[in-house]
Design a protein around this motif. Sequence first.
Motif, PDB file in Angstrom:
ATOM      1  N   LEU A   1     -17.234  15.631 -18.194  1.00  0.00           N
ATOM      2  CA  LEU A   1     -16.546  14.779 -19.157  1.00  0.00           C
ATOM      3  C   LEU A   1     -16.666  15.352 -20.568  1.00  0.00           C
ATOM      4  O   LEU A   1     -15.676  15.437 -21.315  1.00  0.00           O
ATOM      5  CB  LEU A   1     -17.135  13.370 -19.111  1.00  0.00           C
ATOM      6  CG  LEU A   1     -16.531  12.332 -20.058  1.00  0.00           C
ATOM      7  CD1 LEU A   1     -15.123  11.948 -19.611  1.00  0.00           C
ATOM      8  CD2 LEU A   1     -17.424  11.083 -20.121  1.00  0.00           C
ATOM      9  N   MET A   2     -17.876  15.768 -20.953  1.00  0.00           N
ATOM     10  CA  MET A   2     -18.081  16.343 -22.282  1.00  0.00           C
ATOM     11  C   MET A   2     -17.349  17.676 -22.444  1.00  0.00           C
ATOM     12  O   MET A   2     -16.767  17.953 -23.499  1.00  0.00           O
ATOM     13  CB  MET A   2     -19.586  16.556 -22.535  1.00  0.00           C
ATOM     14  CG  MET A   2     -20.387  15.280 -22.628  1.00  0.00           C
ATOM     15  SD  MET A   2     -19.823  14.148 -23.927  1.00  0.00           S
ATOM     16  CE  MET A   2     -18.834  12.993 -22.974  1.00  0.00           C
ATOM     17  N   ALA A   3     -17.362  18.488 -21.404  1.00  0.00           N
ATOM     18  CA  ALA A   3     -16.690  19.789 -21.489  1.00  0.00           C
ATOM     19  C   ALA A   3     -15.187  19.609 -21.676  1.00  0.00           C
ATOM     20  O   ALA A   3     -14.567  20.281 -22.509  1.00  0.00           O
ATOM     21  CB  ALA A   3     -16.984  20.613 -20.237  1.00  0.00           C
ATOM     22  N   LEU A   4     -14.591  18.683 -20.927  1.00  0.00           N
ATOM     23  CA  LEU A   4     -13.148  18.457 -21.067  1.00  0.00           C
ATOM     24  C   LEU A   4     -12.813  17.844 -22.423  1.00  0.00           C
ATOM     25  O   LEU A   4     -11.782  18.163 -23.026  1.00  0.00           O
ATOM     26  CB  LEU A   4     -12.652  17.555 -19.940  1.00  0.00           C
ATOM     27  CG  LEU A   4     -12.585  18.207 -18.561  1.00  0.00           C
ATOM     28  CD1 LEU A   4     -12.221  17.165 -17.497  1.00  0.00           C
ATOM     29  CD2 LEU A   4     -11.586  19.358 -18.531  1.00  0.00           C
ATOM     30  N   LEU A   5     -13.669  16.970 -22.924  1.00  0.00           N
ATOM     31  CA  LEU A   5     -13.456  16.400 -24.254  1.00  0.00           C
ATOM     32  C   LEU A   5     -13.521  17.492 -25.321  1.00  0.00           C
ATOM     33  O   LEU A   5     -12.683  17.531 -26.235  1.00  0.00           O
ATOM     34  CB  LEU A   5     -14.498  15.311 -24.528  1.00  0.00           C
ATOM     35  CG  LEU A   5     -14.470  14.661 -25.914  1.00  0.00           C
ATOM     36  CD1 LEU A   5     -13.111  14.024 -26.197  1.00  0.00           C
ATOM     37  CD2 LEU A   5     -15.581  13.613 -26.034  1.00  0.00           C
ATOM     38  N   ALA A   6     -14.482  18.386 -25.203  1.00  0.00           N
ATOM     39  CA  ALA A   6     -14.599  19.493 -26.164  1.00  0.00           C
ATOM     40  C   ALA A   6     -13.367  20.393 -26.121  1.00  0.00           C
ATOM     41  O   ALA A   6     -12.880  20.857 -27.158  1.00  0.00           O
ATOM     42  CB  ALA A   6     -15.865  20.303 -25.867  1.00  0.00           C
ATOM     43  N   VAL A   7     -12.858  20.639 -24.931  1.00  0.00           N
ATOM     44  CA  VAL A   7     -11.651  21.464 -24.780  1.00  0.00           C
ATOM     45  C   VAL A   7     -10.452  20.753 -25.405  1.00  0.00           C
ATOM     46  O   VAL A   7      -9.632  21.376 -26.093  1.00  0.00           O
ATOM     47  CB  VAL A   7     -11.390  21.756 -23.282  1.00  0.00           C
ATOM     48  CG1 VAL A   7     -10.020  22.378 -23.078  1.00  0.00           C
ATOM     49  CG2 VAL A   7     -12.466  22.675 -22.740  1.00  0.00           C
ATOM     50  N   PHE A   8     -10.344  19.448 -25.175  1.00  0.00           N
ATOM     51  CA  PHE A   8      -9.243  18.683 -25.766  1.00  0.00           C
ATOM     52  C   PHE A   8      -9.279  18.791 -27.292  1.00  0.00           C
ATOM     53  O   PHE A   8      -8.240  19.026 -27.939  1.00  0.00           O
ATOM     54  CB  PHE A   8      -9.326  17.226 -25.330  1.00  0.00           C
ATOM     55  CG  PHE A   8      -8.307  16.338 -25.966  1.00  0.00           C
ATOM     56  CD1 PHE A   8      -7.003  16.319 -25.497  1.00  0.00           C
ATOM     57  CD2 PHE A   8      -8.636  15.530 -27.045  1.00  0.00           C
ATOM     58  CE1 PHE A   8      -6.034  15.512 -26.096  1.00  0.00           C
ATOM     59  CE2 PHE A   8      -7.687  14.718 -27.650  1.00  0.00           C
ATOM     60  CZ  PHE A   8      -6.384  14.706 -27.181  1.00  0.00           C
ATOM     61  N   LEU A   9     -10.453  18.629 -27.870  1.00  0.00           N
ATOM     62  CA  LEU A   9     -10.562  18.716 -29.327  1.00  0.00           C
ATOM     63  C   LEU A   9     -10.277  20.141 -29.817  1.00  0.00           C
ATOM     64  O   LEU A   9      -9.721  20.329 -30.902  1.00  0.00           O
ATOM     65  CB  LEU A   9     -11.952  18.271 -29.782  1.00  0.00           C
ATOM     66  CG  LEU A   9     -12.258  16.774 -29.631  1.00  0.00           C
ATOM     67  CD1 LEU A   9     -13.634  16.448 -30.200  1.00  0.00           C
ATOM     68  CD2 LEU A   9     -11.190  15.937 -30.319  1.00  0.00           C
ATOM     69  N   HIS A  10     -10.644  21.133 -29.028  1.00  0.00           N
ATOM     70  CA  HIS A  10     -10.368  22.532 -29.385  1.00  0.00           C
ATOM     71  C   HIS A  10      -8.862  22.767 -29.545  1.00  0.00           C
ATOM     72  O   HIS A  10      -8.428  23.473 -30.472  1.00  0.00           O
ATOM     73  CB  HIS A  10     -10.935  23.460 -28.317  1.00  0.00           C
ATOM     74  CG  HIS A  10     -10.577  24.897 -28.503  1.00  0.00           C
ATOM     75  ND1 HIS A  10     -11.278  25.738 -29.347  1.00  0.00           N
ATOM     76  CD2 HIS A  10      -9.572  25.651 -27.956  1.00  0.00           C
ATOM     77  CE1 HIS A  10     -10.738  26.947 -29.313  1.00  0.00           C
ATOM     78  NE2 HIS A  10      -9.706  26.929 -28.485  1.00  0.00           N
ATOM     79  N   PHE A  11      -8.078  22.189 -28.655  1.00  0.00           N
ATOM     80  CA  PHE A  11      -6.629  22.403 -28.679  1.00  0.00           C
ATOM     81  C   PHE A  11      -5.875  21.297 -29.426  1.00  0.00           C
ATOM     82  O   PHE A  11      -4.655  21.384 -29.572  1.00  0.00           O
ATOM     83  CB  PHE A  11      -6.090  22.472 -27.241  1.00  0.00           C
ATOM     84  CG  PHE A  11      -6.439  23.730 -26.501  1.00  0.00           C
ATOM     85  CD1 PHE A  11      -5.875  24.942 -26.854  1.00  0.00           C
ATOM     86  CD2 PHE A  11      -7.336  23.702 -25.438  1.00  0.00           C
ATOM     87  CE1 PHE A  11      -6.174  26.109 -26.168  1.00  0.00           C
ATOM     88  CE2 PHE A  11      -7.653  24.858 -24.742  1.00  0.00           C
ATOM     89  CZ  PHE A  11      -7.074  26.068 -25.107  1.00  0.00           C
ATOM     90  N   TYR A  12      -6.580  20.266 -29.887  1.00  0.00           N
ATOM     91  CA  TYR A  12      -5.935  19.058 -30.394  1.00  0.00           C
ATOM     92  C   TYR A  12      -4.888  19.328 -31.476  1.00  0.00           C
ATOM     93  O   TYR A  12      -3.788  18.767 -31.454  1.00  0.00           O
ATOM     94  CB  TYR A  12      -6.997  18.095 -30.930  1.00  0.00           C
ATOM     95  CG  TYR A  12      -6.423  16.816 -31.498  1.00  0.00           C
ATOM     96  CD1 TYR A  12      -5.915  15.832 -30.654  1.00  0.00           C
ATOM     97  CD2 TYR A  12      -6.380  16.592 -32.876  1.00  0.00           C
ATOM     98  CE1 TYR A  12      -5.379  14.653 -31.158  1.00  0.00           C
ATOM     99  CE2 TYR A  12      -5.849  15.425 -33.393  1.00  0.00           C
ATOM    100  CZ  TYR A  12      -5.346  14.465 -32.541  1.00  0.00           C
ATOM    101  OH  TYR A  12      -4.810  13.306 -33.049  1.00  0.00           O
TER     102      TYR A  12
END
Length: 348
Positions: free
Chosen positions: A101-112
């Motif tokens: 969950l944290m890894a996908l959230l971090a990826v989402f913010l990376h590309f946001y």
Amino acid sequence: MEKFIDLLKRLISTPSFSKEEEKAAEVMREFLQLENIPFKVKKNNTWTFNKHFTKGKPTLLLNSHIDTVRPAKGYVLDPFSPIEDGDKLYGLGSNDAGGPLMALLAVFLHFYDREDLPFNLIFAATAEEEISGRQGLEIVLPEIAPVAFAIIGEPTRMELAIAEKGLLVLDCFAHGKSGHAARFEGDNALYKALDDIQKLRNFEFEKADGILGAVKITVTQIEAGTQHNVIPDICHFVVDVRTNEFYSNKEAAKIISELIDSEVKPRSFRLNSSGISVDHPFARKAAEMGIRIYGSPTTSDQAIISFPSVKMGPGDSARSHSADEYIYKSEIIAGVQRYIELLEGLKI
């Protein structure tokens, strides 16, 4: 990554059993508010869109769950205390599925903020995954459709599960006739059930050479009788069936019903097998990167998704639901980088 590890610690400290995820959902929403990310909610589910979401682009869903099972017997550590031991982070839900969950959230913010993405992104933190409930991802999907592809975050050691088995649970009832155990009368339903169970032990579904392997049939529960001297007139047993890509749950239930004499009652047909082709762009890119591709025997929210999806995330499935569950912080960090490499330039 420190803020994501801190968020994971908060989630570990917040009991979030299936159907009781309200406070964990609040924790996720508070984080998004601090990041100035607008989001939508439904029940205990939270989702958000990338800043430059554009109609006409294919949409990629990043999803994992906030609910946990109850602590396993044998815990030595406090399951709700996020204890760090060097690189290890202990706590209920740390591995399944806090790390993914944290890894996908971090990826989402990376590309946001990216304007040049060839796809839209949706991040969804959903409920009731551990019980295959109907108030989790299932009620979010109509709100975000259409979706072209999904990454479901589960602990797979960042190996790529391009398919997973379906789950079919059967309640079976062998019928007999009651009588006195001391006399040669009655028709023992328990014996009839044992005959059927033996048939199930010996039976093999014909189609088994796909990525998911053979259909797995396991009898997991049995009950019969009211007292020692009465022949049981009914015996109830439960069958756990893990279907492969060649059989729908309805087809599997029909085959088993015709195989045994007992009455067969499926609990649900909704959790069918799922997956993508090895030729899907995401699978091809993973293969080029040397990532192991496999079929998963376990069931996740992929089972309720009708569009192409994969299961992938940091952590190890072997730790899930175990006492003193843990994840390595370095696994989460490496997982974020691997996700980014897979999504960078991906065309779906």
